[in-house]
Write an enzyme that holds these catalytic residues in place. Sequence first.
Site, mmCIF file in Angstrom:
data_model
loop_
_atom_site.group_PDB
_atom_site.id
_atom_site.type_symbol
_atom_site.label_atom_id
_atom_site.label_comp_id
_atom_site.label_asym_id
_atom_site.label_seq_id
_atom_site.Cartn_x
_atom_site.Cartn_y
_atom_site.Cartn_z
ATOM 1 N N GLY A 1 0.791 -1.236 0.000
ATOM 2 C CA GLY A 1 0.000 0.000 0.000
ATOM 3 C C GLY A 1 0.817 1.275 0.000
ATOM 4 N N GLY B 1 3.615 1.819 -2.087
ATOM 5 C CA GLY B 1 4.316 2.051 -3.358
ATOM 6 C C GLY B 1 5.713 1.469 -3.412
ATOM 7 N N SER C 1 6.824 -1.382 -4.541
ATOM 8 C CA SER C 1 7.204 -2.006 -5.819
ATOM 9 C C SER C 1 7.483 -0.926 -6.865
ATOM 10 C CB SER C 1 6.125 -2.986 -6.304
ATOM 11 O OG SER C 1 4.910 -2.335 -6.566
ATOM 12 N N ALA C 2 6.627 0.078 -6.934
ATOM 13 C CA ALA C 2 6.832 1.157 -7.915
ATOM 14 C C ALA C 2 8.132 1.896 -7.631
ATOM 15 C CB ALA C 2 5.657 2.127 -7.886
ATOM 16 N N ALA C 3 8.384 2.178 -6.354
ATOM 17 C CA ALA C 3 9.608 2.915 -5.992
ATOM 18 C C ALA C 3 10.839 2.144 -6.428
ATOM 19 C CB ALA C 3 9.640 3.169 -4.480
ATOM 20 N N ASP D 1 0.880 4.281 -9.543
ATOM 21 C CA ASP D 1 1.959 4.178 -8.548
ATOM 22 C C ASP D 1 3.298 4.616 -9.143
ATOM 23 O OD1 ASP D 1 -0.062 3.093 -7.067
ATOM 24 O OD2 ASP D 1 0.919 1.200 -6.650
HETATM 25 C C1 MEV Z 1 -2.343 -0.125 -6.024
HETATM 26 O O1 MEV Z 1 -1.449 0.738 -5.347
HETATM 27 C C2 MEV Z 1 -3.434 0.653 -6.687
HETATM 28 C C3 MEV Z 1 -4.483 -0.180 -7.419
HETATM 29 O O2 MEV Z 1 -5.453 0.754 -7.871
HETATM 30 C C4 MEV Z 1 -3.907 -0.926 -8.596
HETATM 31 C C5 MEV Z 1 -3.479 -0.031 -9.735
HETATM 32 O O3 MEV Z 1 -3.943 1.083 -9.852
HETATM 33 O O4 MEV Z 1 -2.681 -0.520 -10.558
HETATM 34 C C6 MEV Z 1 -5.173 -1.159 -6.501
#
Ligand code: MEV
Length: 314
Positions: free
Chosen positions: A99, A101, A103-105, A146
């Site tokens: 929740g 971020g 993985s994105a970071a 993200d």
């Molecule tokens: C995940 O951080 C956010 C979601 O909306 C998935 C996405 O947007 O790719 C659940």
Amino acid sequence: MSGEGIGFGKAILFNEHFVVYGVPAIVSAIGKYTIAKVNPNNKTGWTLTDNRKATPDYKEDKIDQQKDSIKLILKKMNIDLSKEGLDIALDGTLYCASGIGASAASCVAIARALSEHFNLNLSDEEINEIAFEGEKGYHGTPSGIDNTASTFGGLIWFEKGENKIMETISIPAPIEIVMGNTGKVANTSAAVEGVRNRKEENPEKYNEIFDRAENIAYLARNALKNEDHKELGKLMNENHKLLQQIEVSSRELDFLVKLARDNGAIGAKLTGGGLGGNIIALTPGKNLQEEVANAIEKEGFQTLKTVIGASRER
Ligand code: MEV
């Protein structure tokens, strides 16, 4: 040559999940980041040393997805390591949890480090596109929200779609928030998949919820611009209710949301994929932030005190 790059953590303020279907969403980068470093080795292929601090089980649970993600990043960047290998190392101030971020970071940080190492001079837009590919390793069909927050920083209005919309929302002053970690590692792919199935089974109910989510995004953007914290908090609470209705909340998330509100938070909701992971509580002012964080910590949960709406902090 070696390379280094950073990617910010993030908090979704409005409309996670809904954003996957093109509903506008609002996200903020947070003042914590992952750093990636790449160094050549005298082997072939790549190695990974992950020194990030993390919620128990987070790294173990995500290891296969993380490997897929790195492969996707290398492929997108046309990097061939069959003659000269690389050691990739991750570290930084972002505590990995669902929740927030993480993985994105890491995708953004790795893309930037590779860009530096290979002297590619990539723009933020290009880094963002590469990180989007990397995110597919973690959650199949990401909306891109993200990696966008993680690349550009700041507070962002985001709409997925062929003509993706990404606008910076300027607010008069950053606002304090508290994030509360349930300690549960969640699988975003499974959460997104669950919403897809239930949406297909109950189109009417879901359309109504999605319509309201869209309204909330526009109202929230105004409230942010007007510094109307009370309205913003009310909308966050309502957004949480919608997320409960699409069944992505959990007992622990609901507990932390209530705890934050009972201790003075102006609004609180789950943030990110849900089914575990983090909540975000709106706590303008250092004192309120401290009170809400203390209340959550007293119950044995970890918190992160930061702000939304700051530009590229490090
Ligand atoms: C995940 O951080 C956010 C979601 O909306 C998935 C996405 O947007 O790719 C659940």
